[in-house]
Every structure is written in structure tokens, then in C-alpha cells.
Design a protein around this motif. Structure first.
Motif, PDB file in Angstrom:
ATOM      1  N   ARG A  20       0.838  -1.215   0.000  1.00 28.44           N
ATOM      2  CA  ARG A  20       0.000   0.000   0.000  1.00 28.44           C
ATOM      3  C   ARG A  20       0.867   1.257   0.000  1.00 28.44           C
ATOM      4  O   ARG A  20       0.566   2.224  -0.698  1.00 28.44           O
ATOM      5  N   ARG A  21       1.956   1.230   0.781  1.00 28.06           N
ATOM      6  CA  ARG A  21       2.853   2.399   0.803  1.00 28.06           C
ATOM      7  C   ARG A  21       3.461   2.632  -0.579  1.00 28.06           C
ATOM      8  O   ARG A  21       3.570   3.768  -1.040  1.00 28.06           O
ATOM      9  N   ARG A  22       3.854   1.546  -1.231  1.00 23.73           N
ATOM     10  CA  ARG A  22       4.448   1.655  -2.573  1.00 23.73           C
ATOM     11  C   ARG A  22       3.432   2.241  -3.551  1.00 23.73           C
ATOM     12  O   ARG A  22       3.756   3.137  -4.332  1.00 23.73           O
ATOM     13  N   GLU A  23       2.203   1.760  -3.495  1.00 21.20           N
ATOM     14  CA  GLU A  23       1.158   2.282  -4.387  1.00 21.20           C
ATOM     15  C   GLU A  23       0.885   3.749  -4.105  1.00 21.20           C
ATOM     16  O   GLU A  23       0.704   4.537  -5.028  1.00 21.20           O
ATOM     17  N   ARG A  24       0.848   4.113  -2.816  1.00 16.36           N
ATOM     18  CA  ARG A  24       0.601   5.515  -2.459  1.00 16.36           C
ATOM     19  C   ARG A  24       1.713   6.410  -2.991  1.00 16.36           C
ATOM     20  O   ARG A  24       1.471   7.500  -3.512  1.00 16.36           O
ATOM     21  N   ARG A  25       2.965   5.929  -2.859  1.00 14.79           N
ATOM     22  CA  ARG A  25       4.105   6.707  -3.355  1.00 14.79           C
ATOM     23  C   ARG A  25       4.005   6.898  -4.857  1.00 14.79           C
ATOM     24  O   ARG A  25       4.270   7.988  -5.379  1.00 14.79           O
ATOM     25  N   GLN A  26       3.615   5.836  -5.576  1.00 12.52           N
ATOM     26  CA  GLN A  26       3.489   5.933  -7.033  1.00 12.52           C
ATOM     27  C   GLN A  26       2.383   6.912  -7.408  1.00 12.52           C
ATOM     28  O   GLN A  26       2.543   7.710  -8.324  1.00 12.52           O
ATOM     29  N   THR A  27       1.272   6.859  -6.681  1.00 13.48           N
ATOM     30  CA  THR A  27       0.159   7.760  -6.958  1.00 13.48           C
ATOM     31  C   THR A  27       0.577   9.206  -6.706  1.00 13.48           C
ATOM     32  O   THR A  27       0.277  10.095  -7.503  1.00 13.48           O
ATOM     33  N   PHE A  28       1.290   9.440  -5.600  1.00 18.11           N
ATOM     34  CA  PHE A  28       1.743  10.791  -5.276  1.00 18.11           C
ATOM     35  C   PHE A  28       2.723  11.289  -6.337  1.00 18.11           C
ATOM     36  O   PHE A  28       2.624  12.427  -6.803  1.00 18.11           O
ATOM     37  N   GLY A  29       3.649  10.439  -6.746  1.00 17.12           N
ATOM     38  CA  GLY A  29       4.613  10.817  -7.783  1.00 17.12           C
ATOM     39  C   GLY A  29       3.920  11.134  -9.097  1.00 17.12           C
ATOM     40  O   GLY A  29       4.274  12.097  -9.775  1.00 17.12           O
ATOM     41  N   GLN A  30       2.917  10.339  -9.436  1.00 14.23           N
ATOM     42  CA  GLN A  30       2.172  10.578 -10.681  1.00 14.23           C
ATOM     43  C   GLN A  30       1.419  11.900 -10.606  1.00 14.23           C
ATOM     44  O   GLN A  30       1.375  12.656 -11.576  1.00 14.23           O
ATOM     45  N   ALA A  31       0.845  12.195  -9.446  1.00 14.64           N
ATOM     46  CA  ALA A  31       0.122  13.463  -9.279  1.00 14.64           C
ATOM     47  C   ALA A  31       1.079  14.640  -9.436  1.00 14.64           C
ATOM     48  O   ALA A  31       0.734  15.643 -10.063  1.00 14.64           O
ATOM     49  N   LEU A  32       2.281  14.512  -8.870  1.00 19.10           N
ATOM     50  CA  LEU A  32       3.269  15.591  -9.027  1.00 19.10           C
ATOM     51  C   LEU A  32       3.630  15.791 -10.490  1.00 19.10           C
ATOM     52  O   LEU A  32       3.736  16.927 -10.954  1.00 19.10           O
ATOM     53  N   LEU A  33       3.818  14.687 -11.210  1.00 18.57           N
ATOM     54  CA  LEU A  33       4.137  14.808 -12.638  1.00 18.57           C
ATOM     55  C   LEU A  33       2.996  15.457 -13.405  1.00 18.57           C
ATOM     56  O   LEU A  33       3.224  16.302 -14.272  1.00 18.57           O
ATOM     57  N   ASP A  34       1.770  15.057 -13.078  1.00 17.94           N
ATOM     58  CA  ASP A  34       0.608  15.617 -13.776  1.00 17.94           C
ATOM     59  C   ASP A  34       0.462  17.113 -13.514  1.00 17.94           C
ATOM     60  O   ASP A  34       0.080  17.871 -14.399  1.00 17.94           O
ATOM     61  N   TRP A  35       0.744  17.529 -12.292  1.00 15.36           N
ATOM     62  CA  TRP A  35       0.549  18.928 -11.908  1.00 15.36           C
ATOM     63  C   TRP A  35       1.797  19.784 -12.086  1.00 15.36           C
ATOM     64  O   TRP A  35       1.743  20.991 -11.901  1.00 15.36           O
ATOM     65  N   SER A  36       2.935  19.192 -12.469  1.00 16.12           N
ATOM     66  CA  SER A  36       4.175  19.958 -12.550  1.00 16.12           C
ATOM     67  C   SER A  36       4.094  21.157 -13.500  1.00 16.12           C
ATOM     68  O   SER A  36       4.603  22.228 -13.152  1.00 16.12           O
ATOM     69  N   PRO A  37       3.468  21.062 -14.680  1.00 15.96           N
ATOM     70  CA  PRO A  37       3.384  22.265 -15.535  1.00 15.96           C
ATOM     71  C   PRO A  37       2.583  23.387 -14.868  1.00 15.96           C
ATOM     72  O   PRO A  37       2.945  24.563 -14.966  1.00 15.96           O
ATOM     73  N   VAL A  38       1.523  23.021 -14.180  1.00 18.47           N
ATOM     74  CA  VAL A  38       0.694  24.015 -13.490  1.00 18.47           C
ATOM     75  C   VAL A  38       1.490  24.660 -12.366  1.00 18.47           C
ATOM     76  O   VAL A  38       1.492  25.889 -12.203  1.00 18.47           O
ATOM     77  N   LEU A  39       2.180  23.820 -11.579  1.00 12.86           N
ATOM     78  CA  LEU A  39       2.980  24.349 -10.467  1.00 12.86           C
ATOM     79  C   LEU A  39       4.127  25.228 -10.974  1.00 12.86           C
ATOM     80  O   LEU A  39       4.438  26.254 -10.367  1.00 12.86           O
TER      81      LEU A  39
END
Length: 51
Positions: A20-39
Motif C-alpha cells: 500500500r505504501r508503494r502504491e501511495r508513493r506511485q500515486t503521489f509521484g504521478q500526481a506531481l508529474l501531472d501537476w508539474s506544468p501548473v505548479l
């Protein structure tokens, strides 16, 4: 014949928690990548405003 002993409940819980921790980390990393242009754009606007 020897039967395999099932993993203790503690070991199984630890493995599930680690998964679960690994999946959460992947989800968080993916969210950062998705939002990086906006940020990045937001950071640019803030820097322009402050200078």
C-alpha cells in the motif's frame, strides 16, 4: 510429505502495508508529474509578481 507453513499474520500484514505504501508513493509521484506544468507556471507568476 512436509507442508509449507503459511506466513504468519504479522508478516502478511507487513507485506500488504508495504505494498500500500508503494502504491501511495506511485500515486503521489504521478500526481506531481501531472501537476508539474501548473505548479511551474504558478511559481513563474509568483516570482514575476514579487520582482
Amino acid at each position: 510429505m512436509m507442508e509449507e507453513t503459511p506466513a504468519s499474520s504479522g508478516e502478511t500484514d507487513e507485506k500488504k502495508a508495504a505494498e500500500r505504501r508503494r502504491e501511495r508513493r506511485q500515486t503521489f509521484g504521478q500526481a506531481l508529474l501531472d501537476w508539474s506544468p501548473v505548479l511551474a507556471r504558478l511559481a513563474t507568476i509568483v516570482m514575476q509578481h514579487l520582482s
